[in-house]
Design a protein around this motif. Structure first.
Motif, PDB file in Angstrom:
ATOM      1  N   ASN A 268       0.818  -1.211   0.000  1.00 61.79           N
ATOM      2  CA  ASN A 268       0.000   0.000   0.000  1.00 61.79           C
ATOM      3  C   ASN A 268       0.862   1.277   0.000  1.00 61.79           C
ATOM      4  O   ASN A 268       0.542   2.256  -0.675  1.00 61.79           O
ATOM      5  CB  ASN A 268      -0.857  -0.059   1.266  1.00 61.79           C
ATOM      6  N   SER A 269       1.963   1.228   0.723  1.00 63.44           N
ATOM      7  CA  SER A 269       2.803   2.435   0.836  1.00 63.44           C
ATOM      8  C   SER A 269       3.606   2.704  -0.432  1.00 63.44           C
ATOM      9  O   SER A 269       4.350   3.678  -0.490  1.00 63.44           O
ATOM     10  CB  SER A 269       3.742   2.319   2.038  1.00 63.44           C
ATOM     11  N   GLY A 270       3.426   1.864  -1.445  1.00 62.45           N
ATOM     12  CA  GLY A 270       4.128   2.097  -2.714  1.00 62.45           C
ATOM     13  C   GLY A 270       3.186   2.371  -3.866  1.00 62.45           C
ATOM     14  O   GLY A 270       3.619   2.423  -5.023  1.00 62.45           O
ATOM     15  N   HIS A 271       1.894   2.571  -3.575  1.00 62.91           N
ATOM     16  CA  HIS A 271       0.954   2.855  -4.668  1.00 62.91           C
ATOM     17  C   HIS A 271       1.377   4.081  -5.475  1.00 62.91           C
ATOM     18  O   HIS A 271       1.230   4.132  -6.688  1.00 62.91           O
ATOM     19  CB  HIS A 271      -0.447   3.141  -4.111  1.00 62.91           C
ATOM     20  N   HIS A 272       1.878   5.100  -4.769  1.00 60.68           N
ATOM     21  CA  HIS A 272       2.223   6.360  -5.454  1.00 60.68           C
ATOM     22  C   HIS A 272       3.305   6.174  -6.505  1.00 60.68           C
ATOM     23  O   HIS A 272       3.452   7.003  -7.390  1.00 60.68           O
ATOM     24  CB  HIS A 272       2.705   7.391  -4.424  1.00 60.68           C
ATOM     25  N   THR A 273       4.088   5.085  -6.403  1.00 64.55           N
ATOM     26  CA  THR A 273       5.202   4.898  -7.350  1.00 64.55           C
ATOM     27  C   THR A 273       4.704   4.742  -8.790  1.00 64.55           C
ATOM     28  O   THR A 273       5.464   4.939  -9.719  1.00 64.55           O
ATOM     29  CB  THR A 273       6.088   3.685  -6.964  1.00 64.55           C
ATOM     30  N   ILE A 274       3.415   4.397  -8.958  1.00 63.32           N
ATOM     31  CA  ILE A 274       2.888   4.256 -10.327  1.00 63.32           C
ATOM     32  C   ILE A 274       3.004   5.592 -11.062  1.00 63.32           C
ATOM     33  O   ILE A 274       3.510   5.652 -12.180  1.00 63.32           O
ATOM     34  CB  ILE A 274       1.408   3.787 -10.304  1.00 63.32           C
ATOM     35  N   GLY A 344     -15.262   0.326   5.808  1.00 66.03           N
ATOM     36  CA  GLY A 344     -13.850   0.345   6.183  1.00 66.03           C
ATOM     37  C   GLY A 344     -12.958  -0.369   5.189  1.00 66.03           C
ATOM     38  O   GLY A 344     -11.734  -0.265   5.252  1.00 66.03           O
ATOM     39  N   ARG A 345     -13.564  -1.113   4.255  1.00 68.71           N
ATOM     40  CA  ARG A 345     -12.763  -1.872   3.297  1.00 68.71           C
ATOM     41  C   ARG A 345     -12.137  -0.930   2.258  1.00 68.71           C
ATOM     42  O   ARG A 345     -12.762   0.039   1.830  1.00 68.71           O
ATOM     43  CB  ARG A 345     -13.716  -2.826   2.581  1.00 68.71           C
ATOM     44  N   LYS A 346     -10.887  -1.239   1.867  1.00 71.73           N
ATOM     45  CA  LYS A 346     -10.243  -0.414   0.837  1.00 71.73           C
ATOM     46  C   LYS A 346     -10.852  -0.749  -0.516  1.00 71.73           C
ATOM     47  O   LYS A 346     -10.746  -1.887  -0.983  1.00 71.73           O
ATOM     48  CB  LYS A 346      -8.745  -0.729   0.777  1.00 71.73           C
ATOM     49  N   ILE A 347     -11.484   0.250  -1.152  1.00 70.83           N
ATOM     50  CA  ILE A 347     -12.133  -0.026  -2.447  1.00 70.83           C
ATOM     51  C   ILE A 347     -11.475   0.749  -3.598  1.00 70.83           C
ATOM     52  O   ILE A 347     -11.844   0.583  -4.751  1.00 70.83           O
ATOM     53  CB  ILE A 347     -13.648   0.289  -2.397  1.00 70.83           C
ATOM     54  N   GLY A 348     -10.516   1.571  -3.256  1.00 69.54           N
ATOM     55  CA  GLY A 348      -9.779   2.295  -4.286  1.00 69.54           C
ATOM     56  C   GLY A 348      -8.744   3.180  -3.633  1.00 69.54           C
ATOM     57  O   GLY A 348      -8.601   3.190  -2.410  1.00 69.54           O
ATOM     58  N   HIS A 349      -7.989   3.889  -4.467  1.00 74.56           N
ATOM     59  CA  HIS A 349      -7.115   4.921  -3.909  1.00 74.56           C
ATOM     60  C   HIS A 349      -6.948   6.028  -4.936  1.00 74.56           C
ATOM     61  O   HIS A 349      -7.257   5.852  -6.115  1.00 74.56           O
ATOM     62  CB  HIS A 349      -5.762   4.355  -3.467  1.00 74.56           C
ATOM     63  N   VAL A 350      -6.496   7.163  -4.441  1.00 74.13           N
ATOM     64  CA  VAL A 350      -6.232   8.265  -5.343  1.00 74.13           C
ATOM     65  C   VAL A 350      -4.829   8.775  -5.069  1.00 74.13           C
ATOM     66  O   VAL A 350      -4.401   8.872  -3.916  1.00 74.13           O
ATOM     67  CB  VAL A 350      -7.315   9.366  -5.207  1.00 74.13           C
ATOM     68  N   THR A 351      -4.086   8.994  -6.144  1.00 68.60           N
ATOM     69  CA  THR A 351      -2.739   9.555  -6.019  1.00 68.60           C
ATOM     70  C   THR A 351      -2.758  10.946  -6.645  1.00 68.60           C
ATOM     71  O   THR A 351      -3.324  11.131  -7.725  1.00 68.60           O
ATOM     72  CB  THR A 351      -1.707   8.666  -6.746  1.00 68.60           C
TER      73      THR A 351
END
Ligand code: ADP
Length: 372
Positions: A268-274, A344-351
């Motif tokens: 999770n802590s590396g999602h931004h690397t995209i 509470g479930r992770k359903i997406g993220h935004v960078t």
């Protein structure tokens, strides 16, 4: 060049789906296994196998014709992986590496044996052993296995808390006076080449232990950043890692650096690397496990990543909120396509990326307002 390689991934959640996209760029076809027939990856490939990565038989069946297997979750059957390795399948990270990390206590012992600073902690069999800590409260209690997103963690402050504690093999840790939580992602290939990403700083919501947002680069000063990356490299070498590893650390209020936990997979802590790094953690994983040269890990711009969690408020106007989010310049939405609606479930993220860390943080406030 790689299209004849048969690569398998154990776990078909959002991390698997992000690996798949990079696999396409490398001309690879990957097979995926997950116990949930509707896992995110099931929508994107015909090479999806429904089976439990923790089951010996299922992993043997999945792996028997593959060339390389990697993981996107730790709860996998180690005996099956060892057996497949004997049959000539490459397993990266190595079964020994996954096994030592699967259990938070053996992980701690491994790190200590390599003189890596960790949060002091002891193993207990279950709730009945907690009486020993009655005079040492507060403590942090963690299930040894299968915890994730804070679901296996609780802080015990009172005797009443102890009565409501998990009744499972756990680690009892000192409660750390945390100044910052950071994470360093490090990759290593079979030839011993190492590439280490800059530390990112995580901010958690207080009550749930779940990530609120994360910024890169971490605002912890150059000296602490260098200390953290040096520690991550040391751990990757100690594990003889082949693959990718997230090293979660605490910077304490008295400026010590302690390793909290390891994850031998994309994180999770590396999602931004995209969007924000020269090489994403997902591409880096594939490079590492396929014996290819590692990519440059450098950050191209400051960035922020926020998880999107299922909630009743978000559900009131999900499409409208996501559209407003996409209207923020530099906002990249990743929607996981998960079924079900557990709050509470992770359903997406935004960078979000921008030229300065201040701009990025200002945008975080807008995002939070939209999502809440
Ligand atoms: P998980 O595997 O579920 O992510 P972690 O070990 O990362 O569990 O713990 C979740 C969160 O709990 C951490 O990010 C941190 O905020 C808090 N935490 C964990 N260990 C401690 C500790 N020893 N002292 C204080 N807070 C802790």
């Amino acid at each position: 060049m790689l299209e004849n390689l048969k690569v398998g991934i154990l776990g078909g959640g959002q991390l698997g789906a992000m690996i798949m996209r990079q696999a396409i760029d490398l001309g690879l076809r990957v097979s995926i296994m997950d116990k949930d027939a509707h896992a995110p990856c099931s929508h994107y490939t015909a090479d999806f196998f429904c089976g439990d990565p923790a089951s010996f038989e299922a992993v043997m069946e999945f792996g028997k014709d593959l060339d390389v297997i990697t993981i996107e979750k730790e709860a996998v059957n180690i005996n099956a992986l060892r057996q497949l390795e004997k049959q000539g399948v490459k397993i990266f990270p190595a079964p020994d590496t996954i096994e030592v990390i699967q259990d938070k206590f053996t992980q701690k012992q491994f790190l200590l044996s390599h003189h890596i600073p960790v949060v002091p902690g002891e193993a207990i069999q279950g709730k009945n052993d907690l009486y020993r800590y009655e005079n040492k409260l507060p403590v942090c209690l963690k299930k040894r296995r299968d915890g994730y997103d804070g679901y296996g963690v609780m802080v015990l402050k009172t005797k009443e808390d102890m009565a409501a504690a998990f009744d499972a093999p756990c680690v009892v840790e000192e409660l750390v006076d945390i100044k910052h939580e950071i994470s360093v992602i490090v990759a290593r290939n079979e030839h011993g080449a190492v590439a280490c990403y800059d530390p990112v700083m995580m901010v958690f919501s207080e009550e749930k232990f779940i990530l609120d947002y994360q910024i890169a680069p971490a605002q912890i000063g150059e000296e602490m950043s260098e200390k953290a990356t040096a520690l991550a490299r040391k751990i990757a070498d100690a594990l003889k890692l082949v693959g990718i590893l997230a090293v979660e650390m605490f910077v304490t209020k008295d400026n010590r650096l302690l390793v909290n936990e390891l994850a031998p997979r994309p994180h999770n802590s590396g999602h931004h690397t995209i969007e924000a790094s020269i090489t994403s953690q997902y591409e880096q994983l594939l490079r590492a496990v396929l014996g290819l040269p590692l990519g440059a890990p450098g950050l191209r711009f400051p960035s922020l990543m926020m998880n999107i969690l299922e909630s009743a408020t978000l559900s009131t106007d999900k499409p409208g909120k996501l559209k407003r989010l996409l209207d923020i310049p530099g906002a990249h939405l990743h929607w996981y396509g998960k079924e079900g609606s557990r709050p509470g479930r992770k359903i997406g993220h935004v960078t979000v990326t921008d030229n300065t860390i201040e701009n990025v943080i200002a945008k975080a406030e807008s995002i939070r307002k939209i999502l809440n």
